[in-house]
Design a protein around this motif. Sequence first.
Motif, PDB file in Angstrom:
ATOM      1  N   THR A 151     -10.900 -21.523   8.425  1.00 44.74           N
ATOM      2  CA  THR A 151     -10.423 -20.250   9.228  1.00 44.74           C
ATOM      3  C   THR A 151      -8.943 -20.036   9.180  1.00 44.74           C
ATOM      4  N   ASN A 152      -8.225 -21.139   8.821  1.00 47.57           N
ATOM      5  CA  ASN A 152      -6.864 -21.034   8.519  1.00 47.57           C
ATOM      6  C   ASN A 152      -6.472 -20.414   7.200  1.00 47.57           C
ATOM      7  N   LEU A 153      -7.236 -20.770   6.157  1.00 44.36           N
ATOM      8  CA  LEU A 153      -7.159 -20.132   5.096  1.00 44.36           C
ATOM      9  C   LEU A 153      -7.478 -18.823   4.999  1.00 44.36           C
ATOM     10  N   TRP A 154      -8.874 -18.593   5.569  1.00 45.91           N
ATOM     11  CA  TRP A 154      -9.340 -17.135   5.447  1.00 45.91           C
ATOM     12  C   TRP A 154      -8.691 -16.231   6.290  1.00 45.91           C
ATOM     13  N   ASP A 155      -8.016 -16.604   7.574  1.00 53.53           N
ATOM     14  CA  ASP A 155      -6.972 -15.676   8.277  1.00 53.53           C
ATOM     15  C   ASP A 155      -5.936 -15.476   7.760  1.00 53.53           C
ATOM     16  N   ASN A 156      -5.330 -16.289   6.922  1.00 55.78           N
ATOM     17  CA  ASN A 156      -4.190 -15.970   6.222  1.00 55.78           C
ATOM     18  C   ASN A 156      -4.357 -15.114   5.057  1.00 55.78           C
ATOM     19  N   LEU A 157      -5.465 -15.343   4.311  1.00 57.60           N
ATOM     20  CA  LEU A 157      -5.979 -14.365   3.122  1.00 57.60           C
ATOM     21  C   LEU A 157      -6.211 -12.899   3.610  1.00 57.60           C
ATOM     22  N   ILE A 158      -6.665 -12.723   5.099  1.00 59.08           N
ATOM     23  CA  ILE A 158      -6.887 -11.373   5.440  1.00 59.08           C
ATOM     24  C   ILE A 158      -5.752 -10.755   5.884  1.00 59.08           C
ATOM     25  N   THR A 159      -4.672 -11.512   6.364  1.00 61.66           N
ATOM     26  CA  THR A 159      -3.418 -11.146   6.926  1.00 61.66           C
ATOM     27  C   THR A 159      -2.661 -10.620   5.830  1.00 61.66           C
ATOM     28  N   SER A 160      -2.598 -11.503   4.793  1.00 66.10           N
ATOM     29  CA  SER A 160      -1.337 -11.210   3.465  1.00 66.10           C
ATOM     30  C   SER A 160      -2.103  -9.974   2.878  1.00 66.10           C
ATOM     31  N   ALA A 161      -3.358  -9.921   2.494  1.00 66.76           N
ATOM     32  CA  ALA A 161      -4.030  -8.749   1.982  1.00 66.76           C
ATOM     33  C   ALA A 161      -3.795  -7.319   2.601  1.00 66.76           C
ATOM     34  N   THR A 162      -3.905  -7.409   4.062  1.00 63.28           N
ATOM     35  CA  THR A 162      -3.813  -6.215   4.779  1.00 63.28           C
ATOM     36  C   THR A 162      -2.535  -5.917   5.455  1.00 63.28           C
ATOM     37  N   SER A 163      -1.941  -6.662   5.746  1.00 65.28           N
ATOM     38  CA  SER A 163      -0.795  -6.377   6.692  1.00 65.28           C
ATOM     39  C   SER A 163       0.415  -5.708   6.346  1.00 65.28           C
ATOM     40  N   GLN A 164       0.609  -5.650   4.904  1.00 60.59           N
ATOM     41  CA  GLN A 164       1.994  -5.157   4.541  1.00 60.59           C
ATOM     42  C   GLN A 164       2.052  -3.700   3.946  1.00 60.59           C
ATOM     43  N   PHE A 165       0.859  -3.000   4.008  1.00 61.08           N
ATOM     44  CA  PHE A 165       1.036  -1.531   3.441  1.00 61.08           C
ATOM     45  C   PHE A 165       1.619  -0.886   4.473  1.00 61.08           C
ATOM     46  N   LYS A 166       2.325   0.177   4.128  1.00 59.95           N
ATOM     47  CA  LYS A 166       3.344   1.260   4.798  1.00 59.95           C
ATOM     48  C   LYS A 166       2.905   2.447   4.603  1.00 59.95           C
ATOM     49  N   THR A 167       2.067   2.960   4.078  1.00 56.62           N
ATOM     50  CA  THR A 167       1.718   4.371   3.761  1.00 56.62           C
ATOM     51  C   THR A 167       0.375   4.848   4.526  1.00 56.62           C
ATOM     52  N   GLU A 168       0.057   6.250   4.312  1.00 56.70           N
ATOM     53  CA  GLU A 168      -1.169   6.700   4.803  1.00 56.70           C
ATOM     54  C   GLU A 168      -2.294   6.391   3.831  1.00 56.70           C
ATOM     55  N   GLU A 169      -1.889   6.040   2.367  1.00 55.80           N
ATOM     56  CA  GLU A 169      -2.851   5.856   1.500  1.00 55.80           C
ATOM     57  C   GLU A 169      -3.113   4.333   1.649  1.00 55.80           C
ATOM     58  N   GLY A 170      -2.324   3.494   2.021  1.00 50.60           N
ATOM     59  CA  GLY A 170      -2.513   2.162   2.453  1.00 50.60           C
ATOM     60  C   GLY A 170      -3.408   1.819   3.524  1.00 50.60           C
ATOM     61  N   LEU A 171      -3.318   2.526   4.686  1.00 46.24           N
ATOM     62  CA  LEU A 171      -4.039   2.813   5.718  1.00 46.24           C
ATOM     63  C   LEU A 171      -5.490   2.988   5.617  1.00 46.24           C
ATOM     64  N   GLU A 172      -5.857   4.051   4.526  1.00 44.86           N
ATOM     65  CA  GLU A 172      -6.922   4.389   4.289  1.00 44.86           C
ATOM     66  C   GLU A 172      -7.886   3.272   3.373  1.00 44.86           C
ATOM     67  N   LEU A 173      -6.863   2.579   2.475  1.00 48.07           N
ATOM     68  CA  LEU A 173      -7.562   1.546   1.981  1.00 48.07           C
ATOM     69  C   LEU A 173      -8.161   0.434   2.817  1.00 48.07           C
ATOM     70  N   VAL A 174      -7.189   0.109   3.678  1.00 45.45           N
ATOM     71  CA  VAL A 174      -7.388  -0.899   4.844  1.00 45.45           C
ATOM     72  C   VAL A 174      -8.625  -0.519   5.545  1.00 45.45           C
ATOM     73  N   THR A 175      -8.620   0.719   6.219  1.00 45.08           N
ATOM     74  CA  THR A 175      -9.730   0.948   6.919  1.00 45.08           C
ATOM     75  C   THR A 175     -11.112   1.124   6.461  1.00 45.08           C
ATOM     76  N   GLN A 176     -11.117   1.524   4.792  1.00 44.97           N
ATOM     77  CA  GLN A 176     -12.137   1.458   4.016  1.00 44.97           C
ATOM     78  C   GLN A 176     -12.841  -0.013   4.065  1.00 44.97           C
ATOM     79  N   LEU A 177     -11.972  -0.926   3.856  1.00 44.27           N
ATOM     80  CA  LEU A 177     -12.482  -2.069   3.778  1.00 44.27           C
ATOM     81  C   LEU A 177     -12.991  -2.661   5.077  1.00 44.27           C
TER      82      LEU A 177
END
Length: 545
Positions: free
Chosen positions: A462-488
Motif C-alpha cells: 500500500t505505501n508504494l501503491w498510494d505513493n504511485l497514485i499520488t505522484s501520477a495524479t496530483s500534480q496536474f494544473k489544467t482542465e485537460e489534466g483534470l479530464e485525464l485523471v477523471t477518465q482514469l
Amino acid sequence: MEGKWPLTVLYSLYYEFSKRYPHSRITGMKQETACTKIELLFRMFNYTLGEDTFKKGLRIFLESRKFKTFSGDDIWNALNTAAQQDKKISDWVDIKTVAKSWIDKDRLPLVNVLRHYDNNTAVVTQKVYLRERPHDVPEADTMSWWLPVVVTKECNLKAGKIVPPAWMKEKSALVINDVPDKDKFLIINPEEIAPYPVNYDQDNWNLLSNFLQSDKRTMIPELTRAKLLHDAWNLAYAGELSFVTAFNMTLFLKNERHHLVWDPVFTMIDHLGRHICQCLHGKFQAYVRVLLSPLYEELVKDEKEDEEPWRKNLRSLTKTFLCQAGYKPCIRDAQDQFSKWMQAKNPDEGNPLSNQCICPVFKWGTMKEWEFGLQRVINFPPSRKQSERTYLLKTLAGCPEAEEKINRLLNITLLQGHANFTETDAFLIFSMLTGSATGYTTLFNFLCNNWDVLREKYISRTNLWDNLITSATSQFKTEEGLELVTQLYVSHQGQFGSAEHIIEKSMRNIRVEAEWSAQNLPVIEAWLDNYLASSDVKDDKFINM
C-alpha cells in the motif's frame, strides 16, 4: 550569511505559513519556525522601537530577572517599559499584546494598501496570507495581528531613516494621511521590518516598476528591492495580483547586479516553472535565458580567484538555471566534462566531474549519455558513498525533458523489478517526477498504459501503491489534466484499493488549480510573447525548444 539574513529564514516562513496545512509533512519544523518567528519579532522591535530603546528594554529584563526564572512575558514587559519610558509607543499599544498576536498563530498577515489619489490618503487592511490553493482555511476570517506600519515615500528616499510606525490594531483598518501625489510611489514595510508581504493598487505597482527601471533604482535599498520583487511574484502565485504586474516587476533586473535582489528570483523561477503547464515551458525557458544570460556572461567575464563568496554563488546559481533552460554554452561544457567520465577505464570508481554538470547532460544530452548514467546507478559499488548514488538517481529521474528516458527508468524499476533498485528508490523516483510537467505526465501515461500489471504487482504494497497514485495524479494544473485523471478514475473505479481517496482528492485539488490556470496562463503567455518579441538577445546560444 553574506547579508542574506533575514531573507533566508523569512522566505521559508512565508512559504510554510501560507500553506493550507503548515508543518503537515514535517512536524519537527514547528519548533524551528517558532524560534525563527521570535527572532524576527526581536528584529521588528529593534527597528520600530529604535536600537537604543530595544537595548534598554533587554537590560531592564536582565537586571530584573538575573538569578531568577523567567518567561517570555518578562521580556515583552521589559521592552514595553522601556518603550513607554522613551515615549516610543502610545499608551494603547502593549508590546506583549503585539508579540502574542504573532506568536499564537502559525500564519502571517497579508497587508493590502489602497491609495485614494484624489485626497492623498491610503487605506491599509490585513487578512491571512494564503499562497497554496484552495484558500478555504478554517477561521481565516477571524485572524488578525497587531502590525507596525512603516511608510517610505518616494520623496524621502534619501533620508534613509526608518520612520516610527503607525500601529494597526487587530481587525481594524488604518488610514494613512499625507500620502505622496499620484505620480509618486509609497512603500509599506520597507526592509521587511515586520514579517508580512504587501499588496498595492495597480497604479502604485506601476510607479514602483517604472522607478526600478530608472537610473534612480539604487535609492531604494537592496533588501527593499528584493522584497518588492518577492512580494509581487508570490502575490501573483497566490492569485492576489496579476502576473502582468509581477513580470513587469522583473524588467529592472537587466540592470540589477546586487546578489540580494537576485536571490528570490531563482526561487520564483523554480516555483513557477514547476507550476505552469507543459504547453508554456518553451516560452518560459526562453524568458529565463533572456533574463539570466547577460548577468551570467558578465559574471564569467569578470571572474577572479580571490572574489567574494556571494559572487561565486551567484555565478553558480545563474549557470544552473541557464543550463536547465537550455543555454548552449553550458550544455556543451557539461557534455565535454561528462565525456571524460564516459571514457574512463573504470567509470564505477567515481565521477570526475562536478555535480552541476550532470543534470544538464541528462536533461538535454543524448540517450546514450543518459543510459551511461543509468548503468552507473545499477553498478554502483557498495564501497562508495550512497549519497552519490542517490544524487545520480535523482538527476536521472528529475532532469530529463525526453519521455523516452523516463519510460526507460520506469520500465526497469517498476515493470522489470530490477534487483538493484529498492522500494526507497521508487519513492525517490516518484518524488522527482512530480517536479516537472514532463515527469508527472509521463508517469501518469505509464500508469495508464500498464495499469493491470502495476495494479497486480503493487496494490498489496500500500505505501508504494498510494505513493504511485499520488505522484501520477496530483500534480496536474489544467482542465485537460483534470479530464485525464477523471477518465482514469472512471475507467478503473473501485480498483484503486487504498488509493481510492487519493485520486478523489487529486481531482478536487486539480479542479481548483485548473481555475487558477484558466485565469492566469493566458495572461502569462501573452506577456511572454510580447517580452520575447521585443528581446534583442540572439538565439544561437539557446537550445531549440
